[in-house]
Motif scaffolding. Structure first.
Motif, PDB file in Angstrom:
ATOM      1  N   LYS A 186      12.879  -3.174   9.784  1.00 51.07           N
ATOM      2  CA  LYS A 186      14.215  -3.021   9.206  1.00 51.07           C
ATOM      3  C   LYS A 186      14.848  -4.409   9.018  1.00 51.07           C
ATOM      4  CE  LYS A 186      15.957   0.716   9.064  1.00 51.07           C
ATOM      5  NZ  LYS A 186      15.925   1.693   7.958  1.00 51.07           N
ATOM      6  N   ARG A 187      15.791  -4.477   8.125  1.00 51.87           N
ATOM      7  CA  ARG A 187      16.674  -5.640   7.972  1.00 51.87           C
ATOM      8  C   ARG A 187      15.943  -6.958   7.723  1.00 51.87           C
ATOM      9  NH1 ARG A 187      21.720  -4.699   6.372  1.00 51.87           N
ATOM     10  NH2 ARG A 187      22.748  -3.115   7.599  1.00 51.87           N
ATOM     11  N   MET A 188      14.798  -6.890   7.021  1.00 53.51           N
ATOM     12  CA  MET A 188      14.085  -8.119   6.666  1.00 53.51           C
ATOM     13  C   MET A 188      14.835  -8.809   5.529  1.00 53.51           C
ATOM     14  SD  MET A 188      11.245  -9.108   8.195  1.00 53.51           S
ATOM     15  CE  MET A 188      10.398 -10.042   6.944  1.00 53.51           C
ATOM     16  N   PHE A 189      15.160 -10.079   5.743  1.00 53.56           N
ATOM     17  CA  PHE A 189      15.895 -10.815   4.724  1.00 53.56           C
ATOM     18  C   PHE A 189      15.733 -12.304   4.952  1.00 53.56           C
ATOM     19  CE2 PHE A 189      19.935 -12.746   3.148  1.00 53.56           C
ATOM     20  CZ  PHE A 189      19.813 -12.395   1.814  1.00 53.56           C
ATOM     21  N   VAL A 190      15.529 -13.028   3.864  1.00 56.75           N
ATOM     22  CA  VAL A 190      15.541 -14.490   3.866  1.00 56.75           C
ATOM     23  C   VAL A 190      16.498 -14.908   2.761  1.00 56.75           C
ATOM     24  CG1 VAL A 190      14.192 -16.591   3.441  1.00 56.75           C
ATOM     25  CG2 VAL A 190      13.202 -14.723   4.789  1.00 56.75           C
ATOM     26  N   ARG A 191      17.369 -15.845   3.079  1.00 58.43           N
ATOM     27  CA  ARG A 191      18.337 -16.320   2.070  1.00 58.43           C
ATOM     28  C   ARG A 191      17.590 -16.779   0.815  1.00 58.43           C
ATOM     29  NH1 ARG A 191      22.467 -18.281   6.304  1.00 58.43           N
ATOM     30  NH2 ARG A 191      24.027 -16.675   5.865  1.00 58.43           N
ATOM     31  N   PRO A 192      18.112 -16.436  -0.351  1.00 57.15           N
ATOM     32  CA  PRO A 192      17.433 -16.781  -1.606  1.00 57.15           C
ATOM     33  C   PRO A 192      17.073 -18.265  -1.730  1.00 57.15           C
ATOM     34  CG  PRO A 192      19.154 -15.209  -2.051  1.00 57.15           C
ATOM     35  CD  PRO A 192      19.294 -15.595  -0.591  1.00 57.15           C
ATOM     36  N   ALA A 193      17.939 -19.157  -1.299  1.00 57.04           N
ATOM     37  CA  ALA A 193      17.667 -20.597  -1.407  1.00 57.04           C
ATOM     38  C   ALA A 193      16.489 -21.028  -0.529  1.00 57.04           C
ATOM     39  CB  ALA A 193      18.911 -21.398  -1.036  1.00 57.04           C
ATOM     40  N   GLN A 194      16.123 -20.209   0.433  1.00 56.55           N
ATOM     41  CA  GLN A 194      15.048 -20.552   1.357  1.00 56.55           C
ATOM     42  C   GLN A 194      13.720 -19.862   1.011  1.00 56.55           C
ATOM     43  OE1 GLN A 194      15.540 -22.803   3.780  1.00 56.55           O
ATOM     44  NE2 GLN A 194      17.646 -23.026   3.126  1.00 56.55           N
ATOM     45  N   ARG A 195      13.723 -19.018   0.011  1.00 59.21           N
ATOM     46  CA  ARG A 195      12.527 -18.245  -0.337  1.00 59.21           C
ATOM     47  C   ARG A 195      11.443 -19.121  -0.950  1.00 59.21           C
ATOM     48  NH1 ARG A 195      15.776 -12.969  -2.575  1.00 59.21           N
ATOM     49  NH2 ARG A 195      16.677 -12.461  -0.541  1.00 59.21           N
ATOM     50  N   GLY A 196      10.209 -18.631  -0.851  1.00 59.76           N
ATOM     51  CA  GLY A 196       9.072 -19.350  -1.417  1.00 59.76           C
ATOM     52  C   GLY A 196       8.480 -20.387  -0.486  1.00 59.76           C
ATOM     53  N   ARG A 197       8.938 -20.413   0.761  1.00 62.30           N
ATOM     54  CA  ARG A 197       8.450 -21.402   1.722  1.00 62.30           C
ATOM     55  C   ARG A 197       7.685 -20.760   2.878  1.00 62.30           C
ATOM     56  NH1 ARG A 197      13.717 -24.621   3.060  1.00 62.30           N
ATOM     57  NH2 ARG A 197      12.747 -24.189   5.038  1.00 62.30           N
ATOM     58  N   GLY A 198       7.375 -19.461   2.780  1.00 67.21           N
ATOM     59  CA  GLY A 198       6.600 -18.782   3.817  1.00 67.21           C
ATOM     60  C   GLY A 198       7.429 -18.279   4.990  1.00 67.21           C
ATOM     61  N   ILE A 199       8.745 -18.322   4.882  1.00 65.84           N
ATOM     62  CA  ILE A 199       9.608 -17.902   5.989  1.00 65.84           C
ATOM     63  C   ILE A 199       9.479 -16.405   6.242  1.00 65.84           C
ATOM     64  CG2 ILE A 199      12.010 -17.728   6.778  1.00 65.84           C
ATOM     65  CD1 ILE A 199      12.459 -20.373   5.087  1.00 65.84           C
ATOM     66  N   ALA A 200       9.531 -15.606   5.183  1.00 63.21           N
ATOM     67  CA  ALA A 200       9.426 -14.151   5.350  1.00 63.21           C
ATOM     68  C   ALA A 200       8.065 -13.777   5.937  1.00 63.21           C
ATOM     69  CB  ALA A 200       9.655 -13.437   4.025  1.00 63.21           C
ATOM     70  N   ARG A 201       7.005 -14.409   5.456  1.00 64.75           N
ATOM     71  CA  ARG A 201       5.653 -14.136   5.977  1.00 64.75           C
ATOM     72  C   ARG A 201       5.579 -14.487   7.463  1.00 64.75           C
ATOM     73  NH1 ARG A 201       2.977 -17.334   2.802  1.00 64.75           N
ATOM     74  NH2 ARG A 201       2.858 -19.020   4.290  1.00 64.75           N
ATOM     75  N   ALA A 202       6.134 -15.636   7.842  1.00 61.28           N
ATOM     76  CA  ALA A 202       6.118 -16.053   9.248  1.00 61.28           C
ATOM     77  C   ALA A 202       6.976 -15.116  10.105  1.00 61.28           C
ATOM     78  CB  ALA A 202       6.624 -17.493   9.373  1.00 61.28           C
ATOM     79  N   LEU A 203       8.117 -14.721   9.595  1.00 67.34           N
ATOM     80  CA  LEU A 203       9.005 -13.815  10.327  1.00 67.34           C
ATOM     81  C   LEU A 203       8.338 -12.451  10.527  1.00 67.34           C
ATOM     82  CD1 LEU A 203      11.817 -13.412  11.577  1.00 67.34           C
ATOM     83  CD2 LEU A 203      12.670 -12.902   9.288  1.00 67.34           C
ATOM     84  N   LEU A 204       7.696 -11.940   9.498  1.00 73.60           N
ATOM     85  CA  LEU A 204       7.000 -10.662   9.592  1.00 73.60           C
ATOM     86  C   LEU A 204       5.873 -10.739  10.623  1.00 73.60           C
ATOM     87  CD1 LEU A 204       6.467  -7.776   8.599  1.00 73.60           C
ATOM     88  CD2 LEU A 204       5.118  -8.776   6.724  1.00 73.60           C
ATOM     89  N   ALA A 205       5.058 -11.791  10.556  1.00 71.54           N
ATOM     90  CA  ALA A 205       3.955 -11.949  11.508  1.00 71.54           C
ATOM     91  C   ALA A 205       4.483 -12.091  12.939  1.00 71.54           C
ATOM     92  CB  ALA A 205       3.099 -13.160  11.129  1.00 71.54           C
ATOM     93  N   TRP A 206       5.578 -12.811  13.106  1.00 76.41           N
ATOM     94  CA  TRP A 206       6.167 -13.003  14.431  1.00 76.41           C
ATOM     95  C   TRP A 206       6.651 -11.676  15.001  1.00 76.41           C
ATOM     96  CZ3 TRP A 206      10.345 -12.405  17.494  1.00 76.41           C
ATOM     97  CH2 TRP A 206      10.454 -13.234  18.606  1.00 76.41           C
ATOM     98  N   LEU A 207       7.340 -10.887  14.175  1.00 80.58           N
ATOM     99  CA  LEU A 207       7.835  -9.579  14.622  1.00 80.58           C
ATOM    100  C   LEU A 207       6.680  -8.644  14.989  1.00 80.58           C
ATOM    101  CD1 LEU A 207      10.779  -9.008  12.141  1.00 80.58           C
ATOM    102  CD2 LEU A 207      10.947  -8.890  14.639  1.00 80.58           C
TER     103      LEU A 207
END
Length: 151
Positions: free
Chosen positions: A74-95
């Protein structure tokens, strides 16, 4: 970037969640909004993580609600200015890794069909489309996905 379990009830994290809501609410009718509120993010069965940049600013978040048979993302979100840098992928793997320490090896999610970048992220991470689960019903605006990880 640093990812850790945090309280959602912090001004910068609340602003992040408000930004997520402001992005999603115009996309779908009210009956197709399935987010959980900030109070629910503090429940004992919820793992809520925040990604922060080098300056300590909240740039992304996500949660896994641990149910008996699966964890729901739930509630997965990365600020648009920060996208494309692997943050969402890292956050998902961490969770997912954190949920596995709690014995969770099956992950489910619901996302909107108008969010192709999110769907692509989940597919690259091994999630596959499926039908509704839990308390969800059929919804033409929803995409339901699942991933199983060996224990």
């Amino acid at each position: 970037m640093h990812i850790a379990l945090e309280s959602a009830d912090q001004p910068d994290v609340l602003a992040l969640i408000e930004e997520l809501d402001a992005y999603q609410k115009p996309l779908y009718p009210a009956e197709s909004h399935h987010g959980i509120d900030v109070a629910a993010l503090s429940r004992p069965n919820v793992l809520f993580a925040v990604a922060r940049d080098g300056g300590g600013r909240a740039i992304g978040c996500g949660a896994i609600v641990l149910e008996d048979a699966y964890g729901e993302l739930k509630r997965m979100f990365v600020r648009p200015a920060q996208r494309g840098r692997g943050i969402a992928r890292a956050l998902l793997a961490w969770l997912e890794a954190e949920a596995r320490t709690h014995g969770c090896h099956r992950f489910m999610l619901e996302t909107g069909y108008l969010q192709p970048a999110a769907i692509a992220l989940y597919e690259r991470a091994g999630y596959r489309r499926r039908g509704p689960f839990g308390g969800y019903g059929e919804d033409p605006n929803s995409v339901f996905m699942e991933k199983r990880i060996q224990g």
